[in-house]
Design a protein around this motif. Structure first.
Motif, mmCIF file in Angstrom:
data_model
loop_
_atom_site.group_PDB
_atom_site.id
_atom_site.type_symbol
_atom_site.label_atom_id
_atom_site.label_comp_id
_atom_site.label_asym_id
_atom_site.label_seq_id
_atom_site.Cartn_x
_atom_site.Cartn_y
_atom_site.Cartn_z
ATOM 1 N N ILE A 197 -1.964 -1.655 -0.567
ATOM 2 C CA ILE A 197 -1.012 -0.603 -0.223
ATOM 3 C C ILE A 197 -0.187 -0.349 -1.470
ATOM 4 C CG2 ILE A 197 0.849 0.112 1.321
ATOM 5 C CD1 ILE A 197 -0.114 -2.077 3.273
ATOM 6 N N TYR A 198 0.011 0.917 -1.837
ATOM 7 C CA TYR A 198 0.756 1.216 -3.055
ATOM 8 C C TYR A 198 1.866 2.225 -2.785
ATOM 9 C CZ TYR A 198 -2.556 5.189 -3.510
ATOM 10 O OH TYR A 198 -3.322 6.316 -3.300
ATOM 11 N N ASP A 199 2.720 2.401 -3.790
ATOM 12 C CA ASP A 199 3.977 3.163 -3.651
ATOM 13 C C ASP A 199 4.904 2.509 -2.629
ATOM 14 O OD1 ASP A 199 3.262 4.923 -5.598
ATOM 15 O OD2 ASP A 199 2.764 6.580 -4.257
ATOM 16 N N VAL A 200 4.873 1.196 -2.602
ATOM 17 C CA VAL A 200 5.684 0.404 -1.670
ATOM 18 C C VAL A 200 7.110 0.281 -2.215
ATOM 19 C CG1 VAL A 200 5.892 -1.911 -0.624
ATOM 20 C CG2 VAL A 200 3.650 -0.826 -0.834
ATOM 21 N N TYR A 228 0.749 -1.239 7.997
ATOM 22 C CA TYR A 228 0.832 0.104 7.421
ATOM 23 C C TYR A 228 0.227 1.107 8.389
ATOM 24 C CZ TYR A 228 -0.511 4.220 4.754
ATOM 25 O OH TYR A 228 -0.686 5.501 4.337
ATOM 26 N N GLN A 229 0.971 2.190 8.632
ATOM 27 C CA GLN A 229 0.465 3.241 9.509
ATOM 28 C C GLN A 229 1.042 4.584 9.088
ATOM 29 O OE1 GLN A 229 0.992 2.503 13.697
ATOM 30 N NE2 GLN A 229 -0.053 4.362 14.315
ATOM 31 N N ASP A 230 0.165 5.518 8.761
ATOM 32 C CA ASP A 230 0.529 6.920 8.531
ATOM 33 C C ASP A 230 1.682 7.092 7.541
ATOM 34 O OD1 ASP A 230 -1.430 7.520 10.403
ATOM 35 O OD2 ASP A 230 -0.003 7.513 12.068
ATOM 36 N N GLY A 231 1.601 6.403 6.412
ATOM 37 C CA GLY A 231 2.579 6.587 5.353
ATOM 38 C C GLY A 231 3.810 5.715 5.432
ATOM 39 N N GLU A 281 6.655 7.543 0.762
ATOM 40 C CA GLU A 281 5.360 7.541 1.442
ATOM 41 C C GLU A 281 4.493 6.430 0.874
ATOM 42 O OE1 GLU A 281 1.502 10.401 2.457
ATOM 43 O OE2 GLU A 281 3.076 11.102 1.098
ATOM 44 N N TRP A 282 4.332 5.362 1.642
ATOM 45 C CA TRP A 282 3.396 4.327 1.241
ATOM 46 C C TRP A 282 1.976 4.875 1.389
ATOM 47 C CZ3 TRP A 282 5.053 -1.101 3.488
ATOM 48 C CH2 TRP A 282 6.381 -1.368 3.104
ATOM 49 N N LYS A 283 1.044 4.326 0.607
ATOM 50 C CA LYS A 283 -0.349 4.775 0.649
ATOM 51 C C LYS A 283 -1.272 3.561 0.692
ATOM 52 C CE LYS A 283 0.888 8.831 -2.161
ATOM 53 N NZ LYS A 283 2.255 8.388 -2.498
ATOM 54 N N SER A 284 -2.443 3.748 1.291
ATOM 55 C CA SER A 284 -3.380 2.636 1.465
ATOM 56 C C SER A 284 -4.798 3.077 1.149
ATOM 57 C CB SER A 284 -3.306 2.121 2.906
ATOM 58 O OG SER A 284 -4.397 1.265 3.199
ATOM 59 N N ASN A 285 -5.604 2.130 0.673
ATOM 60 C CA ASN A 285 -7.019 2.420 0.427
ATOM 61 C C ASN A 285 -7.871 2.263 1.682
ATOM 62 O OD1 ASN A 285 -6.828 -0.468 0.476
ATOM 63 N ND2 ASN A 285 -8.746 -0.621 -0.689
ATOM 64 N N LYS A 286 -7.290 1.725 2.740
ATOM 65 C CA LYS A 286 -8.061 1.428 3.950
ATOM 66 C C LYS A 286 -7.543 2.180 5.175
ATOM 67 C CE LYS A 286 -10.807 -1.910 2.328
ATOM 68 N NZ LYS A 286 -12.280 -1.838 2.355
ATOM 69 N N GLY A 287 -6.718 3.213 4.971
ATOM 70 C CA GLY A 287 -6.103 3.865 6.118
ATOM 71 C C GLY A 287 -5.086 2.932 6.746
ATOM 72 N N ASN A 288 -4.862 3.066 8.032
ATOM 73 C CA ASN A 288 -3.939 2.169 8.720
ATOM 74 C C ASN A 288 -4.493 0.752 8.657
ATOM 75 O OD1 ASN A 288 -2.428 4.429 9.309
ATOM 76 N ND2 ASN A 288 -3.237 4.651 11.381
#
Length: 342
Positions: free
Chosen positions: A306-309, A330-333, A195-202
């Motif tokens: 984006i982290y956990d890439v 990036y979209q929804d993980g 699951e990728w994660k972002s500080n800005k949402g999609n």
């Protein structure tokens, strides 16, 4: 100026394996032998250097021998790519011994690797303007069957200038190396949902890719091998930079100090976005966490991250190309990376 891309690999091309950092001790020679077998099944010839077969004082060989063997492989017109067996700790001591002027004057060839090798590849791209690849090492090619994410290395190294390569986030990643150590040369053992994660949402951003392992790249500050500002001016003034980083055994405070140094030295000027790979051996510093680090460094300069890439020491990992024009979505993980060799 334009990034120079090596010719894509074709059947019967030679791939050189030389140990710029650590060598391979005898109990793990199986990895080299099985990786050679798998790469030959793809249609290539494998040329082993003398440095790969031993390890002493955490090095494959004296720095002079490592530099000499690398230069011999690079100057051999029949060797089209150079892939070290893996990383290590001391590749930086080879940098002053490389004839960078000669490399600039010769046709580019692919360099592939990660961990300590990313330091060499980072400098190589900065000083020559030649693309280099951050992806699995040679020993990891020993798997009887690689997953589709790890196989990105082959798609990248067979591409040619003008091509576009699409890669997507993995479905699962490997959270521990225990099974790999127990069963060498059998591939990875994914066990956890990616699951990728972002500080800005999609989010979507693009720029010239550049990066590697934070532990070792940070050592370049203040040395003759930090030519980042010249590289940005020559190759990224129009497109900007997309950074990617991963780390091994760094705490939150360690990471903050490394990023802080980069920030005050202007490394994040012209940055359009940042990718942070899954961290290996990471520890929080009291209640100071990774997300705190990234927000402290990037939020006030309005850089999305984006982290956990799928990058680095927690496989599988995508193959990224220093110098390539990348578009990250990036979209929804989940994520997609488009590499354009322009």
């Amino acid at each position: 100026m334009h990034i120079h891309y090596p010719d894509g690999l074709v059947k019967k091309d030679k791939i050189g394996v030389t140990a710029l950092s650590s060598g391979v001790e005898e109990p793990l020679h199986l990895l080299l032998q099985q990786a050679k077998k798998q790469v030959e099944l793809l249609g290539y010839q494998v040329v082993f250097g003398d440095t790969i077969w031993q390890e002493r004082q955490a090095r494959s060989a004296p720095k002079e021998k490592r530099a000499q063997e690398f230069m011999a492989f690079y100057q051999d017109p029949q060797i089209k790519a150079i892939i070290p067996p893996w990383g290590g700790d001391f590749v930086m001591e080879v940098l002053p011994l490389i004839n960078w002027h000669a490399l600039r004057d010769m046709p580019p060839k692919w360099l592939l690797g990660y961990s300590d090798i990313s330091t060499f590849n980072f400098v190589y791209t900065m000083l020559t303007g030649n693309a280099s690849a951050h992806g699995i090492n040679f020993n990891e090619m020993s798997a009887p069957q690689l997953d589709k994410t790890s196989l990105g290395w082959h798609h990248v190294l067979t591409a040619k200038e003008g091509d576009t390569i699409h890669q997507v986030s993995s479905e699962q990643f490997q959270s521990s190396w225990e099974e790999v150590f127990r069963h060498p040369a059998t591939g990875f053992y994914p066990d956890t949902k990616t699951e990728w994660k972002s500080n800005k949402g999609n989010v979507r951003f693009s720029g010239r890719l550049l990066g590697g392992t934070l532990n070792t790249i940070q050592l370049l500050h203040g040395t003759p091998f930090d030519q980042l500002h010249t590289f940005m001016e020559d190759f990224a003034s129009e497109d900007g930079i997309v950074w990617y980083f991963e780390s091994v055994g760094m705490s939150a405070a360690d990471m903050y100090r490394a990023f802080w140094q980069m920030k005050v030295n202007g490394w994040f000027a012209h940055t359009n976005g940042v990718l942070i790979g899954r961290l290996n051996g990471y520890q929080a510093t009291k209640d100071y966490q990774l997300l705190d680090v990234l927000q402290d460094i990037f939020s006030d300069i309005h850089i999305p991250f984006i982290y956990d890439v799928d990058v680095g020491h927690m496989p599988p990992q995508v193959t990224l190309v220093n110098g390539a024009l990348a578009t990250i979505t990036y979209q929804d993980g989940a994520g997609e990376i488009e590499l354009s060799f322009v």
